[in-house]
Design a protein around this motif. Structure first.
Motif, short mmCIF file in Angstrom:
data_model
loop_
_atom_site.label_atom_id
_atom_site.label_comp_id
_atom_site.label_asym_id
_atom_site.label_seq_id
_atom_site.Cartn_x
_atom_site.Cartn_y
_atom_site.Cartn_z
N VAL A 125 2.21 -7.00 4.69
CA VAL A 125 1.95 -5.68 4.12
C VAL A 125 3.05 -5.00 3.92
O VAL A 125 3.76 -4.63 5.19
CB VAL A 125 0.65 -5.18 4.59
N VAL A 126 3.44 -4.38 3.02
CA VAL A 126 4.41 -3.03 3.16
C VAL A 126 3.76 -1.63 2.88
O VAL A 126 2.76 -1.70 1.96
CB VAL A 126 5.63 -3.28 1.86
N LEU A 127 3.86 -1.04 3.93
CA LEU A 127 3.26 0.39 3.68
C LEU A 127 4.45 1.41 3.42
O LEU A 127 5.25 1.62 4.14
CB LEU A 127 2.61 0.81 5.23
N LEU A 163 0.77 -1.27 0.03
CA LEU A 163 0.11 -0.13 0.05
C LEU A 163 1.16 1.09 0.04
O LEU A 163 1.68 1.23 0.77
CB LEU A 163 -0.91 -0.11 1.24
N VAL A 164 0.87 1.94 -1.05
CA VAL A 164 1.61 3.41 -0.85
C VAL A 164 0.62 4.37 -0.59
O VAL A 164 -0.44 4.48 -1.25
CB VAL A 164 2.39 3.22 -2.26
N VAL A 165 1.01 5.36 0.44
CA VAL A 165 0.28 6.27 0.68
C VAL A 165 0.86 7.85 0.03
O VAL A 165 2.13 8.13 0.48
CB VAL A 165 0.13 6.57 2.19
N VAL A 166 -0.07 8.22 -0.70
CA VAL A 166 0.62 9.53 -1.45
C VAL A 166 -0.22 10.62 -1.47
O VAL A 166 -1.22 10.65 -0.93
CB VAL A 166 0.43 9.14 -3.06
N SER A 167 0.46 11.87 -1.94
CA SER A 167 -0.32 12.93 -1.80
C SER A 167 0.56 14.00 -2.74
O SER A 167 1.64 14.13 -2.33
CB SER A 167 -0.28 13.51 -0.22
N SER A 171 0.87 11.84 8.90
CA SER A 171 0.17 11.52 9.98
C SER A 171 -1.00 10.47 9.68
O SER A 171 -0.96 9.47 10.48
CB SER A 171 -0.59 12.85 10.10
N LEU A 172 -1.65 10.29 8.67
CA LEU A 172 -2.72 9.17 8.38
C LEU A 172 -1.84 8.07 7.97
O LEU A 172 -2.31 6.98 8.47
CB LEU A 172 -3.23 9.57 7.26
N ALA A 173 -0.59 7.96 7.22
CA ALA A 173 -0.11 6.80 6.98
C ALA A 173 0.56 6.01 8.27
O ALA A 173 0.28 4.98 8.55
CB ALA A 173 1.35 6.98 6.11
#
Ligand code: SF4
Ligand code: SF4
Length: 291
Positions: free
Chosen positions: A166-168, A4-8, A17-19
């Motif tokens: 899971v890889v975050l 899962l990649v968290v992007v902005s 903060s959310l990741a």
């Protein structure tokens, strides 16, 4: 192993903060902090480094002055103005040198060699949630896309080795090469945005990228209550292109405060615990089905 990649597209939307707040809900995670210019996650997770490697990201030319005939052909050939003449021999300004190697090719005396330069370091660390891979780009270090790629690969290796699920990946902000590197090989992207004109235009540029890479993407709208009408319009626009909105979060000053205090949102605030647990419950089946 799922990623899962968290992007902005934009800094300041609350991505890290959310990741980081999601991590306590993930069974057996590996964390990858791809923000190699200003890594935050390692501080938040009190990472204890167990392995360090240098990252060689490029090369520069060097003149062996004893062999230099002083013809200055190299100076004429260098498009970057990196060659100087010192006392009848050539020397290279390593800060201006782009490592193209043209000077070496033209040198009739074979007096120029190329040297590898260290442009950063990457680390494998222990955290209370599991292994973490992070990196630091050195001063003047270049090729951060390649360093991100190295972090991503090392995280995937750690996941296999440690039988993690899971890889975050916490991606860097922006839309450049390091962000593209952090998207590669992911199963799902969570795009964090906020309802502002610049947030929206960056989000759609980011969606162009993930669409291009055929990477399933969902959106979390942070600070949604600051502009309810814009949020509704944004949701309609996302609906029209079949991009699901999986969460809407209110503006809350404790988000940036807790980040600066090095605390996890979901561990410090009961309301954020609930919100982020719900978010993880909606993401988990998507990651599994996307793989
Ligand atoms: S081309 Fe080679 S020999 Fe000529 S000045 Fe440059 S380093 Fe010296
Ligand atoms: S490697 Fe390229 S940039 Fe560097 S000094 Fe030689 S010609 Fe110039």
């Amino acid at each position: 192993v799922r990623t899962l990649v968290v992007v902005s597209g934009k800094g300041g939307a609350g991505k890290t903060s959310l990741a980081s707040g999601l991590i306590p809900f993930i069974a057996r995670p590996v964390m990858a902090d791809a923000d190699v210019d200003g890594s935050n996650l390692s501080l938040l997770l009190e990472a204890e480094t167990v392995h360090t490697e240098t990252f060689v990201g490029g090369q520069v030319a060097r003149v062996r002055s004893a062999d230099c005939a002083g013809c200055l052909d190299c100076m004429a050939a260098c498009r970057f103005g990196a060659v100087r003449a010192d006392d009848g021999v050539a020397s290279i300004d390593t800060l201006s040198c782009e490592g193209c190697g043209v000077c070496r090719q033209v040198c009739p005396a074979d007096a120029i060699e190329m040297q590898q330069v260290e442009s950063g370091r990457w680390f494998v660390s222990k955290t209370r949630f599991g292994p973490m891979v992070h990196a630091r780009l050195g001063p003047g270090g270049e090729n951060s896309g390649a360093l991100v790629e190295r972090v991503r690969r090392a995280a995937a290796e750690a996941a296999v080795e440690d039988r993690r699920d899971v890889v975050l990946v916490d991606a860097p902000a922006g839309l450049g090469c390091p962000v593209i590197s952090s998207l590669t090989g992911a199963d799902l992207a969570l795009a964090v945005t906020e309802p502002t004109p610049s947030g929206e235009s960056d989000l759609f540029r980011l969606l162009d990228l993930t669409y291009h890479f055929r990477l399933p993407t969902v959106v979390a709208i942070n600070k949604a209550d600051l502009a309810p009408e814009r949020t509704t319009a944004l949701e309609a626009r996302l609906d029209a292109v079949d991009v699901p909105v999986v969460a809407r979060f209110p503006y809350d000053t404790s988000v940036s405060r807790l980040l600066s205090e090095g605390k996890l949102l979901s561990e410090e605030s009961p309301s954020w615990y609930e919100r982020l647990e719900r978010l993880w419950r909606s993401l988990e089946p998507l990651i599994v089905s996307a793989a």
